[in-house]
Design a protein around this motif. Structure first.
Motif, PDB file in Angstrom:
ATOM      1  N   GLN A 192       2.251   1.763  -3.438  1.00  0.00           N
ATOM      2  CA  GLN A 192       1.226   2.242  -4.359  1.00  0.00           C
ATOM      3  C   GLN A 192       0.944   3.715  -4.124  1.00  0.00           C
ATOM      4  OE1 GLN A 192      -1.877  -0.633  -3.583  1.00  0.00           O
ATOM      5  NE2 GLN A 192      -1.279  -1.875  -5.328  1.00  0.00           N
ATOM      6  N   ASP A 193       0.862   4.116  -2.857  1.00  0.00           N
ATOM      7  CA  ASP A 193       0.631   5.525  -2.535  1.00  0.00           C
ATOM      8  C   ASP A 193       1.763   6.387  -3.090  1.00  0.00           C
ATOM      9  OD1 ASP A 193      -1.681   4.827  -1.208  1.00  0.00           O
ATOM     10  OD2 ASP A 193      -0.825   5.028   0.806  1.00  0.00           O
ATOM     11  N   GLU A 240       0.831  -1.210   0.000  1.00  0.00           N
ATOM     12  CA  GLU A 240       0.000   0.000   0.000  1.00  0.00           C
ATOM     13  C   GLU A 240       0.863   1.257   0.000  1.00  0.00           C
ATOM     14  OE1 GLU A 240      -3.430   1.997   2.749  1.00  0.00           O
ATOM     15  OE2 GLU A 240      -3.462  -0.163   2.468  1.00  0.00           O
TER      16      GLU A 240
END
Length: 159
Positions: free
Chosen positions: A151-152, A148
């Protein structure tokens, strides 16, 4: 599996990255195959799940996010739309654009498939020792966090 897993019982074998990939692939395949609701392909299931998490998206965004061509995504969305799992709506920010949104029926399918996969994972973990269960839980949550965060970070670089 790799020769590292065949070492003497006194030594803790050190799995190779290839051993870990095989283990991840086996787990994913087992858990994915446990989800039967809706009779969806993996691509259809992933697309519905993405729409349920991220909200309405343009076809181009969906295709890019799922790593498929736009024509393939268009065909997939058409099948999902015929099944009543998604709907196309006008993009309020761009009158020429179309957004794909998951329907209530689609959300129900996503929820049921997620529950089926969770039961499959629970079954696997039930066959583990307590320390293995804790280690697996810690590892899976840590991997999700790192993915995550990456991806951020990659989304920030795109904007």
């Amino acid at each position: 599996m790799h020769n590292a897993l065949m070492e003497s019982p006194q030594e803790d074998p050190v799995p190779s990255p290839e051993d870990l990939i095989v283990a991840v692939e086996q787990m994913i395949r087992y858990v994915r195959q446990s989800a039967r609701t809706g009779g969806l392909s993996t691509a259809a299931s992933q697309t519905l799940a993405r729409l349920s998490r991220e909200g309405p998206r343009r076809l181009t965004e969906l295709a890019r996010g799922e790593g498929v061509s736009q024509p393939n995504m268009t065909q997939l969305v058409t099948r999902l739309e015929r099944a009543g799992l998604v709907r196309r709506t006008a993009d309020a920010s761009d009158g020429r654009g179309v957004l794909v949104a998951v329907t209530d029926a689609g959300l129900e399918v996503v929820a049921r498939r997620r529950a089926e996969r969770a039961l499959a994972l629970q079954g696997l973990m039930r066959d583990m020792t307590g320390p293995e269960q804790r280690a697996t839980t810690t590892a899976l949550l840590a991997m999700a966090r790192v993915i995550e965060n990456r991806q951020d970070t990659s989304e920030e670089h795109r904007t």
